[in-house]
Design an enzyme around this catalytic site. Structure first.
Site, PDB file in Angstrom:
ATOM      1  N   ASN A   9       0.878  -1.173   0.000  1.00 25.06           N
ATOM      2  CA  ASN A   9       0.000   0.000   0.000  1.00 25.06           C
ATOM      3  C   ASN A   9       0.916   1.224   0.000  1.00 25.06           C
ATOM      4  O   ASN A   9       1.551   1.518   1.000  1.00 25.06           O
ATOM      5  CB  ASN A   9      -0.877  -0.056   1.265  1.00 25.06           C
ATOM      6  N   TRP A  10       0.958   1.902  -1.124  1.00 24.54           N
ATOM      7  CA  TRP A  10       1.911   3.020  -1.262  1.00 24.54           C
ATOM      8  C   TRP A  10       1.401   4.304  -0.621  1.00 24.54           C
ATOM      9  O   TRP A  10       2.120   5.309  -0.583  1.00 24.54           O
ATOM     10  CB  TRP A  10       2.258   3.253  -2.748  1.00 24.54           C
ATOM     11  N   LYS A  11       0.155   4.286  -0.156  1.00 22.40           N
ATOM     12  CA  LYS A  11      -0.450   5.464   0.507  1.00 22.40           C
ATOM     13  C   LYS A  11      -0.243   6.729  -0.350  1.00 22.40           C
ATOM     14  O   LYS A  11      -0.234   6.641  -1.575  1.00 22.40           O
ATOM     15  CB  LYS A  11       0.111   5.614   1.924  1.00 22.40           C
ATOM     16  N   HIS A  94      -9.281   0.904   5.618  1.00 20.93           N
ATOM     17  CA  HIS A  94      -7.940   1.086   6.184  1.00 20.93           C
ATOM     18  C   HIS A  94      -8.032   1.990   7.417  1.00 20.93           C
ATOM     19  O   HIS A  94      -8.872   2.898   7.461  1.00 20.93           O
ATOM     20  CB  HIS A  94      -6.999   1.694   5.138  1.00 20.93           C
ATOM     21  N   GLU A 166      -4.830  -5.209  10.940  1.00 20.18           N
ATOM     22  CA  GLU A 166      -3.802  -4.193  11.120  1.00 20.18           C
ATOM     23  C   GLU A 166      -4.055  -3.451  12.428  1.00 20.18           C
ATOM     24  O   GLU A 166      -4.845  -2.498  12.465  1.00 20.18           O
ATOM     25  CB  GLU A 166      -3.840  -3.193   9.966  1.00 20.18           C
ATOM     26  N   GLY A 172       2.857   2.074  10.824  1.00 14.79           N
ATOM     27  CA  GLY A 172       3.784   3.185  10.632  1.00 14.79           C
ATOM     28  C   GLY A 172       4.573   3.555  11.883  1.00 14.79           C
ATOM     29  O   GLY A 172       5.210   4.596  11.942  1.00 14.79           O
ATOM     30  N   GLY A 233       3.038  -1.154   4.278  1.00 10.06           N
ATOM     31  CA  GLY A 233       3.003   0.270   3.977  1.00 10.06           C
ATOM     32  C   GLY A 233       4.400   0.787   3.677  1.00 10.06           C
ATOM     33  O   GLY A 233       4.905   0.691   2.560  1.00 10.06           O
ATOM     34  N   GLY A 234       5.050   1.328   4.694  1.00 15.59           N
ATOM     35  CA  GLY A 234       6.362   1.966   4.520  1.00 15.59           C
ATOM     36  C   GLY A 234       7.373   1.123   3.759  1.00 15.59           C
ATOM     37  O   GLY A 234       8.080   1.633   2.872  1.00 15.59           O
TER      38      GLY A 234
HETATM   39  P1  PGA Z   1       3.158   0.183   7.667  1.00 10.55           P
HETATM   40  O1  PGA Z   1       1.670   0.384   7.107  1.00 10.55           O
HETATM   41  O2  PGA Z   1       3.701  -1.062   7.050  1.00 10.55           O
HETATM   42  O3  PGA Z   1       3.898   1.420   7.252  1.00 10.55           O
HETATM   43  O4  PGA Z   1       3.042   0.049   9.153  1.00 10.55           O
HETATM   44  C1  PGA Z   1       0.819  -0.709   6.967  1.00 10.55           C
HETATM   45  C2  PGA Z   1      -0.515  -0.266   6.434  1.00 10.55           C
HETATM   46  O5  PGA Z   1      -0.995   0.810   6.797  1.00 10.55           O
HETATM   47  O6  PGA Z   1      -1.134  -0.982   5.621  1.00 10.55           O
END
Ligand code: PGA
Length: 250
Positions: A9-11, A94, A166, A172, A233-234
């Site tokens: 998930n590149w947000k 999310h 999650e 994050g 995410g990150g």
């Molecule tokens: P993260 O994010 O890996 O940066 O903790 C995960 C997500 O929000 O799907």
């Protein structure tokens, strides 16, 4: 036997140029992988990234979707538009949508139903906040999110649903749930799905873990019986980090 499913998930990261460059790197580096792989770039990069992943083993995901097919919804993107650019799966519920943008279970459920009726697959995200976990309510919160999120979803449609657990406090933050705690919650999710649907549907359901998944913890998490994948995410923002997560078993 469940096939592992690793999703990035590149947000709100990456211009079109940056997104296409990363997509190209991933297509090359992951060409031989047999697990399921998804990337979800920002809306603005979907079309160009779609051209790069077309015909490869990487599927294109979107990070959110409107609750209607078309109309006066300034700033929203409809499932028809997502399909038009090659999206086949959409992330819904999310924690950032829930807790930063105020999306409630009812709205998320409306989006889940619409996505499925439009032929899109869904990754439905659930997870408790730290206060809820500390108060001993983690399972209750997750159970409610699942029941409400899947309200009126038929057993036939469940094959198009992935659940991502999650915990909000792990997203994050660099703090991951222990593989044991994550596995316990995944087992609880499977129990909830057994009660709502059937043991067969619960057994085949893919449940991803998300929240600070990194190359150095992916293997340990994925080794757990009930953890079938990761929503990253990150660490999905560079090939250096995402490729070893997809290759967690190498
Ligand atoms: P993260 O994010 O890996 O940066 O903790 C995960 C997500 O929000 O799907």
């Amino acid at each position: 036997m469940r096939t592992s499913f690793i999703a990035g998930n590149w947000k709100m990261h990456k211009t079109v140029g940056e997104a296409t460059a990363l997509a190209k790197e991933l297509v090359t580096a992951l060409a031989k992988e047999t697990c399921r792989i998804m990337i979800a770039p920002p809306f603005t990069a979907l079309l160009e990234v779609s051209k790069i992943v077309k015909g490869t083993n990487i599927v294109l995901g979107a990070q959110n979707m409107a609750q209607e097919v078309q109309g006066a919804h300034t700033g929203e993107v409809s499932p028809v538009m997502l399909k038009d650019v090659g999206v086949t799966i959409v992330i819904l519920g999310h924690s950032e949508r829930r807790h930063v943008y105020g999306e409630k279970d009812e709205l998320i459920n409306k989006k889940v139903k619409l996505a499925l009726s439009e032929g899109l697959e869904v990754i439905l995200c659930v997870g408790e906040k730290i206060e809820e976990r500390n108060a001993g309510n983690a399972e209750k919160v997750v159970e409610e999110q699942i029941k409400n999120g899947l309200k009126d979803i038929s057993p036939q449609h469940m094959k198009n649903i992935t659940i991502a657990y999650e915990p909000v406090w792990a997203i994050g933050t660099g703090v991951t749930a222990t593989p044991e705690d994550a596995d316990d919650m995944h087992a609880f999710i499977r129990k909830t799905i057994t009660a709502l649907y059937s043991p067969e549907i619960a057994e085949t359901l893919i449940i991803q873990y998300g929240g600070s998944v990194k190359p150095n913890n992916a293997k340990e998490l994925m080794a757990k019986a009930n953890i079938d994948g990761a929503l990253v995410g990150g660490a999905a923002l560079t090939a250096d980090q995402f490729v070893p997560i997809v290759q967690y078993d190498k």
